[in-house]
Design a protein around this motif. Structure first.
Motif, PDB file in Angstrom:
ATOM      1  N   UNK A 139     -57.310  69.591  13.029  1.00 11.42           N
ATOM      2  CA  UNK A 139     -56.442  68.650  12.334  1.00 11.42           C
ATOM      3  C   UNK A 139     -55.390  68.071  13.268  1.00 11.42           C
ATOM      4  N   UNK A 140     -54.856  68.892  14.166  1.00 14.32           N
ATOM      5  CA  UNK A 140     -53.861  68.363  15.100  1.00 14.32           C
ATOM      6  C   UNK A 140     -54.497  67.332  16.022  1.00 14.32           C
ATOM      7  N   UNK A 141     -55.749  67.567  16.394  1.00 12.44           N
ATOM      8  CA  UNK A 141     -56.470  66.606  17.226  1.00 12.44           C
ATOM      9  C   UNK A 141     -56.645  65.270  16.503  1.00 12.44           C
ATOM     10  N   UNK A 142     -56.987  65.327  15.206  1.00 11.39           N
ATOM     11  CA  UNK A 142     -57.147  64.100  14.417  1.00 11.39           C
ATOM     12  C   UNK A 142     -55.805  63.380  14.298  1.00 11.39           C
ATOM     13  N   UNK A 143     -54.727  64.126  14.110  1.00 10.30           N
ATOM     14  CA  UNK A 143     -53.391  63.527  14.021  1.00 10.30           C
ATOM     15  C   UNK A 143     -53.033  62.783  15.302  1.00 10.30           C
ATOM     16  N   UNK A 144     -53.361  63.393  16.432  1.00  7.13           N
ATOM     17  CA  UNK A 144     -53.067  62.768  17.721  1.00  7.13           C
ATOM     18  C   UNK A 144     -53.883  61.492  17.894  1.00  7.13           C
ATOM     19  N   UNK A 145     -55.146  61.527  17.452  1.00  8.27           N
ATOM     20  CA  UNK A 145     -55.978  60.321  17.515  1.00  8.27           C
ATOM     21  C   UNK A 145     -55.405  59.210  16.640  1.00  8.27           C
ATOM     22  N   UNK A 146     -54.918  59.583  15.448  1.00  9.73           N
ATOM     23  CA  UNK A 146     -54.327  58.589  14.553  1.00  9.73           C
ATOM     24  C   UNK A 146     -53.067  57.983  15.167  1.00  9.73           C
ATOM     25  N   UNK A 147     -52.292  58.794  15.849  1.00 10.57           N
ATOM     26  CA  UNK A 147     -51.069  58.299  16.474  1.00 10.57           C
ATOM     27  C   UNK A 147     -51.382  57.324  17.604  1.00 10.57           C
ATOM     28  N   UNK A 148     -52.478  57.581  18.334  1.00  8.65           N
ATOM     29  CA  UNK A 148     -52.827  56.736  19.478  1.00  8.65           C
ATOM     30  C   UNK A 148     -53.645  55.513  19.078  1.00  8.65           C
ATOM     31  N   UNK A 149     -54.729  55.747  18.333  1.00  9.67           N
ATOM     32  CA  UNK A 149     -55.630  54.644  17.973  1.00  9.67           C
ATOM     33  C   UNK A 149     -56.087  54.800  16.519  1.00  9.67           C
ATOM     34  N   UNK A 150     -55.260  54.402  15.568  1.00 13.71           N
ATOM     35  CA  UNK A 150     -55.645  54.523  14.161  1.00 13.71           C
ATOM     36  C   UNK A 150     -56.838  53.626  13.827  1.00 13.71           C
ATOM     37  N   UNK A 151     -57.794  54.173  13.099  1.00 16.83           N
ATOM     38  CA  UNK A 151     -58.972  53.401  12.723  1.00 16.83           C
ATOM     39  C   UNK A 151     -59.652  54.074  11.534  1.00 16.83           C
ATOM     40  N   UNK A 152     -60.644  53.398  10.981  1.00 13.28           N
ATOM     41  CA  UNK A 152     -61.350  53.903   9.799  1.00 13.28           C
ATOM     42  C   UNK A 152     -62.083  55.207  10.114  1.00 13.28           C
ATOM     43  N   UNK A 153     -62.594  55.337  11.331  1.00 11.90           N
ATOM     44  CA  UNK A 153     -63.329  56.555  11.706  1.00 11.90           C
ATOM     45  C   UNK A 153     -62.407  57.773  11.702  1.00 11.90           C
ATOM     46  N   UNK A 154     -61.192  57.601  12.203  1.00 11.94           N
ATOM     47  CA  UNK A 154     -60.214  58.701  12.209  1.00 11.94           C
ATOM     48  C   UNK A 154     -59.850  59.077  10.778  1.00 11.94           C
ATOM     49  N   UNK A 155     -59.638  58.060   9.933  1.00  5.56           N
ATOM     50  CA  UNK A 155     -59.304  58.324   8.537  1.00  5.56           C
ATOM     51  C   UNK A 155     -60.428  59.068   7.829  1.00  5.56           C
ATOM     52  N   UNK A 156     -61.672  58.724   8.142  1.00  6.33           N
ATOM     53  CA  UNK A 156     -62.819  59.392   7.518  1.00  6.33           C
ATOM     54  C   UNK A 156     -62.890  60.855   7.932  1.00  6.33           C
ATOM     55  N   UNK A 157     -62.595  61.128   9.197  1.00  7.46           N
ATOM     56  CA  UNK A 157     -62.560  62.522   9.659  1.00  7.46           C
ATOM     57  C   UNK A 157     -61.501  63.305   8.895  1.00  7.46           C
ATOM     58  N   UNK A 158     -60.374  62.668   8.620  1.00  4.52           N
ATOM     59  CA  UNK A 158     -59.300  63.337   7.883  1.00  4.52           C
ATOM     60  C   UNK A 158     -59.727  63.643   6.447  1.00  4.52           C
ATOM     61  N   UNK A 159     -60.535  62.777   5.856  1.00  2.05           N
ATOM     62  CA  UNK A 159     -60.971  62.994   4.468  1.00  2.05           C
ATOM     63  C   UNK A 159     -61.890  64.210   4.345  1.00  2.05           C
ATOM     64  N   UNK A 160     -62.485  64.622   5.444  1.00  4.79           N
ATOM     65  CA  UNK A 160     -63.382  65.772   5.427  1.00  4.79           C
ATOM     66  C   UNK A 160     -62.639  67.100   5.572  1.00  4.79           C
ATOM     67  N   UNK A 161     -61.333  67.018   5.857  1.00  3.63           N
ATOM     68  CA  UNK A 161     -60.540  68.232   6.048  1.00  3.63           C
ATOM     69  C   UNK A 161     -60.344  68.936   4.700  1.00  3.63           C
ATOM     70  N   UNK A 162     -60.580  70.243   4.702  1.00  2.00           N
ATOM     71  CA  UNK A 162     -60.394  71.038   3.481  1.00  2.00           C
ATOM     72  C   UNK A 162     -58.968  71.583   3.429  1.00  2.00           C
ATOM     73  N   UNK A 163     -58.310  71.347   2.308  1.00  2.00           N
ATOM     74  CA  UNK A 163     -56.958  71.865   2.117  1.00  2.00           C
ATOM     75  C   UNK A 163     -57.063  73.136   1.279  1.00  2.00           C
TER      76      UNK A 163
END
Length: 330
Positions: free
Chosen positions: A251-275
């Protein structure tokens, strides 16, 4: 002294200093040599180095079953998930029921309670008060090492930075070869905005204990505070390779990707995260940030509202996402 004798002396001095973390001999062209400290001139140098790891030796001062349990709990604490922190607390309390004088168990329970506080779990004041109480026997005996750095960290968690500062310096002198000492000192420095010194402390902690999700994430966060983005990415990439099954690392890796290059692919990866209980306690705040950064305010709000009933630490962790969405009043 001849050049050859000087070279031999310097070589022997470098060999002797090799066991002292953060201290080295640097050649100055045309001037000679000087002692260099990686943390800068204000980083204390350990008074002495032991031939053993003091914290691990403290754990070993008990029957094997209890020592193995505490060792396992230390690893659980570094995973930084709700389940790992809760299980560590439960196991350590069980160990202390069998031997209430086992200092390593008391110290690690104090560490666990502090980790819960910094992760937004539990009652902060109650946890910190109990942590200080757990450390009391070790502090009264003047036991060097772990108890001192944990004491300082508990004070930091209570925002008592001035009281913690001399304890951190004492811990660095007593146990300068322990990753926990440098991690807690780095946390102390970062909390006060002393980012350059914090980077040096976290780098040392990461060097001494590279197999820790908690230390790797904090080192990356400290690098980002100094705008060292490429180095932070390198640390996070290496962390994910070491811990491919870590929810916190991913999740921290996805957050860093969103901070650098936000895109639909990053958002989709985040939707797969289980809370769930295996997630990082700060999971929802990371998800809110990712969705806000990737232009999905509805998803960001769902993550924020999921923690309406949580404590102030977790609610405050959503500030970055709220700012991104222009929700300054919130």
């Amino acid at each position: 002294m001849s050049d050859e004798s000087l070279a031999r002396c310097v070589a022997q001095a470098r060999k002797a200093l090799a066991a002292v973390p953060g201290v080295a001999i640097k050649a100055l062209y045309g001037q000679g040599y000087c002692i260099e400290r990686s943390g800068g001139p204000h980083m204390p140098v350990p008074l002495h180095q032991t031939a053993f790891h003091r914290r691990l030796m403290d754990i070993a001062q008990a029957p094997s079953l209890l020592a193995e349990a505490v060792s396992h709990c230390e690893s659980l604490i570094h995973l930084r998930t709700r389940f790992s922190l809760q299980q560590s607390e439960q196991l350590l309390r069980t160990v202390l029921q069998q031997d209430g004088n086992y200092l390593a168990a008391r110290v690690h329970l104090a560490i666990c309670l502090a980790a819960q506080v910094t992760s937004g779990m539990g009652d902060g004041r109650r946890n910190l008060a109990e942590g200080l109480e757990l450390l009391a026997p070790a502090l009264e005996r003047g036991c060097p090492g772990s108890a001192t750095t944990v004491h300082a960290h508990l004070l930091d968690c209570s925002w008592r930075f001035a009281e913690a500062e001399p304890l951190h310096r004492k811990a660095l002198q007593q146990a300068g070869d322990d990753a926990a000492t440098h991690y807690h000192y780095g946390w102390h420095l970062l909390a006060q905005g002393r980012c350059e010194q914090a980077v040096a402390a976290m780098q040392m902690a990461h060097t001494l204990r590279p197999f820790s999700v908690a230390i790797s994430i904090m080192y990356a966060r400290t690098l980002l505070a100094m705008a060292h983005v490429d180095q932070a990415v390198e640390v996070v990439t290496d962390m994910c390779a070491r811990f491919p099954d870590s929810a916190a690392a991913s999740l921290y890796s996805i957050s860093l990707q969103a901070a650098r290059r936000p895109c639909a692919e990053v958002a989709e990866r985040a939707r797969l995260v289980r809370v769930d209980c295996l997630a990082w306690p700060l999971c929802n705040s990371n998800l809110a940030f990712i969705h806000a950064r990737c232009g999905d305010p509805a998803a960001a709000w769902r993550s924020i509202r999921a923690q309406d009933d949580e404590g102030p630490t977790l609610r405050l962790s959503h500030v970055a996402a709220l700012f991104l969405m222009g929700e300054f009043d919130e």
